[in-house]
Design a protein around this motif. Structure first.
Motif, PDB file in Angstrom:
ATOM      1  N   GLY A  61       0.809  -1.219   0.000  1.00  0.00           N
ATOM      2  CA  GLY A  61       0.000   0.000   0.000  1.00  0.00           C
ATOM      3  C   GLY A  61       0.834   1.258   0.000  1.00  0.00           C
ATOM      4  O   GLY A  61       0.540   2.206  -0.740  1.00  0.00           O
ATOM      5  N   VAL A  62       1.868   1.305   0.821  1.00  0.00           N
ATOM      6  CA  VAL A  62       2.698   2.505   0.880  1.00  0.00           C
ATOM      7  C   VAL A  62       3.699   2.553  -0.263  1.00  0.00           C
ATOM      8  O   VAL A  62       4.088   3.628  -0.722  1.00  0.00           O
ATOM      9  N   VAL A  63       4.157   1.388  -0.743  1.00  0.00           N
ATOM     10  CA  VAL A  63       5.167   1.367  -1.814  1.00  0.00           C
ATOM     11  C   VAL A  63       4.531   1.700  -3.156  1.00  0.00           C
ATOM     12  O   VAL A  63       4.947   2.635  -3.844  1.00  0.00           O
ATOM     13  N   PHE A  64       3.498   0.925  -3.548  1.00  0.00           N
ATOM     14  CA  PHE A  64       2.880   1.142  -4.852  1.00  0.00           C
ATOM     15  C   PHE A  64       1.938   2.334  -4.862  1.00  0.00           C
ATOM     16  O   PHE A  64       1.622   2.852  -5.924  1.00  0.00           O
ATOM     17  N   GLY A  65       1.487   2.744  -3.690  1.00  0.00           N
ATOM     18  CA  GLY A  65       0.585   3.888  -3.627  1.00  0.00           C
ATOM     19  C   GLY A  65       1.291   5.221  -3.508  1.00  0.00           C
ATOM     20  O   GLY A  65       0.630   6.263  -3.434  1.00  0.00           O
ATOM     21  N   GLY A  66       2.605   5.222  -3.471  1.00  0.00           N
ATOM     22  CA  GLY A  66       3.356   6.468  -3.382  1.00  0.00           C
ATOM     23  C   GLY A  66       3.155   7.207  -2.075  1.00  0.00           C
ATOM     24  O   GLY A  66       3.128   8.442  -2.044  1.00  0.00           O
ATOM     25  N   THR A 306      11.585  -0.514 -15.464  1.00  0.00           N
ATOM     26  CA  THR A 306      11.872  -1.502 -14.418  1.00  0.00           C
ATOM     27  C   THR A 306      11.486  -2.916 -14.839  1.00  0.00           C
ATOM     28  O   THR A 306      11.799  -3.871 -14.130  1.00  0.00           O
ATOM     29  N   VAL A 307      10.822  -3.043 -15.986  1.00  0.00           N
ATOM     30  CA  VAL A 307      10.400  -4.374 -16.451  1.00  0.00           C
ATOM     31  C   VAL A 307      11.593  -5.300 -16.689  1.00  0.00           C
ATOM     32  O   VAL A 307      11.551  -6.476 -16.293  1.00  0.00           O
ATOM     33  N   PRO A 308      12.687  -4.846 -17.340  1.00  0.00           N
ATOM     34  CA  PRO A 308      13.838  -5.752 -17.523  1.00  0.00           C
ATOM     35  C   PRO A 308      14.419  -6.264 -16.200  1.00  0.00           C
ATOM     36  O   PRO A 308      14.917  -7.399 -16.145  1.00  0.00           O
ATOM     37  N   ILE A 309      14.337  -5.454 -15.148  1.00  0.00           N
ATOM     38  CA  ILE A 309      14.846  -5.902 -13.845  1.00  0.00           C
ATOM     39  C   ILE A 309      13.988  -7.051 -13.324  1.00  0.00           C
ATOM     40  O   ILE A 309      14.508  -8.060 -12.828  1.00  0.00           O
ATOM     41  N   VAL A 310      12.680  -6.883 -13.449  1.00  0.00           N
ATOM     42  CA  VAL A 310      11.763  -7.940 -13.014  1.00  0.00           C
ATOM     43  C   VAL A 310      11.978  -9.196 -13.858  1.00  0.00           C
ATOM     44  O   VAL A 310      11.988 -10.322 -13.334  1.00  0.00           O
ATOM     45  N   TYR A 311      12.155  -9.009 -15.164  1.00  0.00           N
ATOM     46  CA  TYR A 311      12.393 -10.158 -16.047  1.00  0.00           C
ATOM     47  C   TYR A 311      13.650 -10.919 -15.610  1.00  0.00           C
ATOM     48  O   TYR A 311      13.630 -12.155 -15.518  1.00  0.00           O
ATOM     49  N   TYR A 312      14.726 -10.195 -15.332  1.00  0.00           N
ATOM     50  CA  TYR A 312      15.962 -10.858 -14.924  1.00  0.00           C
ATOM     51  C   TYR A 312      15.767 -11.613 -13.613  1.00  0.00           C
ATOM     52  O   TYR A 312      16.208 -12.760 -13.473  1.00  0.00           O
ATOM     53  N   ALA A 313      15.120 -10.992 -12.640  1.00  0.00           N
ATOM     54  CA  ALA A 313      14.949 -11.621 -11.327  1.00  0.00           C
ATOM     55  C   ALA A 313      14.137 -12.914 -11.445  1.00  0.00           C
ATOM     56  O   ALA A 313      14.492 -13.939 -10.855  1.00  0.00           O
ATOM     57  N   VAL A 314      13.055 -12.878 -12.230  1.00  0.00           N
ATOM     58  CA  VAL A 314      12.211 -14.062 -12.389  1.00  0.00           C
ATOM     59  C   VAL A 314      12.973 -15.169 -13.104  1.00  0.00           C
ATOM     60  O   VAL A 314      12.955 -16.342 -12.686  1.00  0.00           O
ATOM     61  N   MET A 315      13.659 -14.821 -14.189  1.00  0.00           N
ATOM     62  CA  MET A 315      14.377 -15.839 -14.954  1.00  0.00           C
ATOM     63  C   MET A 315      15.596 -16.370 -14.198  1.00  0.00           C
ATOM     64  O   MET A 315      15.960 -17.544 -14.346  1.00  0.00           O
ATOM     65  N   HIS A 316      16.221 -15.533 -13.395  1.00  0.00           N
ATOM     66  CA  HIS A 316      17.332 -16.022 -12.571  1.00  0.00           C
ATOM     67  C   HIS A 316      16.819 -17.030 -11.541  1.00  0.00           C
ATOM     68  O   HIS A 316      17.449 -18.080 -11.322  1.00  0.00           O
ATOM     69  N   SER A 343      18.866  -7.509  -7.402  1.00  0.00           N
ATOM     70  CA  SER A 343      17.780  -7.181  -8.336  1.00  0.00           C
ATOM     71  C   SER A 343      16.626  -6.494  -7.616  1.00  0.00           C
ATOM     72  O   SER A 343      16.086  -5.493  -8.106  1.00  0.00           O
ATOM     73  N   LEU A 344      16.249  -7.025  -6.453  1.00  0.00           N
ATOM     74  CA  LEU A 344      15.160  -6.409  -5.685  1.00  0.00           C
ATOM     75  C   LEU A 344      15.518  -4.998  -5.246  1.00  0.00           C
ATOM     76  O   LEU A 344      14.676  -4.086  -5.295  1.00  0.00           O
ATOM     77  N   LEU A 345      16.773  -4.808  -4.832  1.00  0.00           N
ATOM     78  CA  LEU A 345      17.205  -3.485  -4.384  1.00  0.00           C
ATOM     79  C   LEU A 345      17.216  -2.492  -5.542  1.00  0.00           C
ATOM     80  O   LEU A 345      16.712  -1.364  -5.406  1.00  0.00           O
ATOM     81  N   VAL A 346      17.758  -2.907  -6.687  1.00  0.00           N
ATOM     82  CA  VAL A 346      17.802  -2.018  -7.854  1.00  0.00           C
ATOM     83  C   VAL A 346      16.382  -1.701  -8.325  1.00  0.00           C
ATOM     84  O   VAL A 346      16.062  -0.557  -8.679  1.00  0.00           O
ATOM     85  N   TRP A 347      15.514  -2.725  -8.336  1.00  0.00           N
ATOM     86  CA  TRP A 347      14.131  -2.484  -8.743  1.00  0.00           C
ATOM     87  C   TRP A 347      13.447  -1.493  -7.806  1.00  0.00           C
ATOM     88  O   TRP A 347      12.776  -0.550  -8.268  1.00  0.00           O
ATOM     89  N   LEU A 348      13.610  -1.666  -6.498  1.00  0.00           N
ATOM     90  CA  LEU A 348      12.940  -0.798  -5.536  1.00  0.00           C
ATOM     91  C   LEU A 348      13.435   0.637  -5.653  1.00  0.00           C
ATOM     92  O   LEU A 348      12.632   1.585  -5.658  1.00  0.00           O
ATOM     93  N   ILE A 349      14.746   0.810  -5.774  1.00  0.00           N
ATOM     94  CA  ILE A 349      15.312   2.171  -5.910  1.00  0.00           C
ATOM     95  C   ILE A 349      14.809   2.825  -7.183  1.00  0.00           C
ATOM     96  O   ILE A 349      14.396   3.998  -7.189  1.00  0.00           O
ATOM     97  N   SER A 350      14.831   2.081  -8.296  1.00  0.00           N
ATOM     98  CA  SER A 350      14.368   2.629  -9.575  1.00  0.00           C
ATOM     99  C   SER A 350      12.898   3.014  -9.501  1.00  0.00           C
ATOM    100  O   SER A 350      12.492   4.092  -9.960  1.00  0.00           O
ATOM    101  N   TYR A 351      12.108   2.138  -8.924  1.00  0.00           N
ATOM    102  CA  TYR A 351      10.667   2.384  -8.825  1.00  0.00           C
ATOM    103  C   TYR A 351      10.386   3.641  -8.005  1.00  0.00           C
ATOM    104  O   TYR A 351       9.584   4.499  -8.405  1.00  0.00           O
TER     105      TYR A 351
END
Length: 363
Positions: A61-66, A306-316, A343-351
């Motif tokens: 709620g706080v992350v995706f809701g800004g 951020t989609v490529p980051i998610v793609y890498y994390a899932v495929m890894h 990957s999670l850290l880079v995704w969260l910072i980017s987001y």
């Protein structure tokens, strides 16, 4: 003067006082019933605090809701994490009581407090009931929608423990639904509504993790069967060529279903190729749902980077499960695998940078 040594032992002030380890439940019965006080390490193991990391989904709620800059929103989501952690521990206790006989046969689960006898069923039931009551009352104080999510989570897991964990597909769907309840509670507690795409993304991501866990469990079971077959063939001094024996075991590994076993009976309904197909489909749908969330949820379309980051994390993660043959403990893998953590850290910072600094890269 009384020279009875037993009497002296009872009254000697130099001797340390021994406190009873057990407390009586009923003094009226001929044989005294007792209940052991759980030692702190056993109690902690019973609650499984390392599993509470799953409840971080409540922070959606706080992350995706800004709303990370709103102290009240952070507090409400943190309280939601607390009540879900209490309900989760209550569910784990209920499941351990239901699976006590299966756990005693498992090489690792046999050391759990209930299965090993360190904590009695009566004590565990009392602790679990208290945690469930706390979770329900606490969630009700956070709002009716949050209460319904916690209640639904509890009912879903009870159904899983009693019946649905023995039915293929339903077993993993119940696990995924539990994560959806966490996500919804963390959003509803803020009087907000989730987008359909983030709900679908969460559902299919946790399906992916659940099927990966089933694959690792099935592979371990088949490997154990093959090892026993190899030992038996050596003892019998089989005249078959080693190549033909190896080919036979390879075919068994690929196409054989998990044998009917008392540790996890549902594995008898899966094969490795079938689970691999489920992994492929859920991984693909997860990435597609997240991509659609970034461009169709009314948020900054720049989130698409951020989609490529998610793609890498899932495929890894898929590579770790299918190539390196890990994945029986997804929570431990997520905490220990450096590539996934980075990957999670880079995704969260980017987001967060795109969301809070309103970086406009696309129309």
């Amino acid at each position: 003067m009384d020279h009875n040594p037993a009497a002296q032992a009872k009254t000697d002030p130099t001797e340390p006082l021994e406190l009873p380890v057990e407390l009586p439940l009923a003094l009226s019965e001929p044989s005294l019933k007792t209940i052991k006080l759980p030692h702190p390490p056993n109690l902690i193991q019973l609650l499984r605090p390392h599993q509470w990391t799953k409840n971080l989904f409540c922070l959606a709620g706080v992350v995706f809701g800004g709303r990370l800059l709103e102290p009240r929103a952070i507090l409400l989501d943190c309280l939601t994490v607390v009540v879900f952690s209490a309900m989760a521990s209550a569910v784990y206790i209920f499941n351990d009581i239901q699976d006590i006989e299966r756990d005693r046969r498992h090489p690792k689960k046999c050391f759990r407090p209930i299965a090993s006898g360190q904590i009695r069923i009566q004590s565990a039931s009392l602790i679990g009931s208290g945690l469930a009551l706390f979770a329900l009352l606490g969630s009700y104080s956070l709002g009716l929608a949050t209460f319904m999510c916690v209640l639904g989570y509890g009912i879903n897991n009870i159904a899983y423990s009693l019946k649905l964990k023995h039915i293929p597909l339903f077993d993993v769907n119940c696990i995924a639904l539990g994560f959806v309840f966490r996500l919804l509670a963390g959003i509803y507690v803020l009087d907000d509504k989730p987008t359909a795409w983030i709900v679908l993304c969460t559902f299919f991501l946790t399906l992916f993790l659940g099927f990966a866990k089933r694959r690792a469990e099935l592979l371990a079971l088949l490997r154990d069967d093959i090892s026993q077959e190899l030992i038996r063939s050596k003892q019998e001094e089989s005249a078959e060529a080693p190549e033909s024996v190896a080919d036979l075991f390879y075919l068994q590994l690929i196409y054989q279903r998990g044998r009917v076993n008392k540790q996890r009976p549902v594995l008898a309904q899966y094969t490795l190729p079938y689970l691999d197909s489920l992994l492929n489909s859920t991984a693909t749908i997860t990435i597609m749902c997240y991509a659609l969330f970034t461009i169709s949820s009314g948020k900054n379309p720049s989130l698409v980077i951020t989609v490529p980051i998610v793609y890498y994390a899932v495929m890894h993660y898929k590579r770790v499960v299918t190539v390196l043959a890990f994945g029986e403990e997804p929570d431990q893998l997520l905490l220990k695998d450096n590539s996934i953590k980075i990957s999670l850290l880079v995704w969260l910072i980017s987001y967060l940078l795109i969301l809070y600094f309103d970086l406009q890269l696309f129309k």
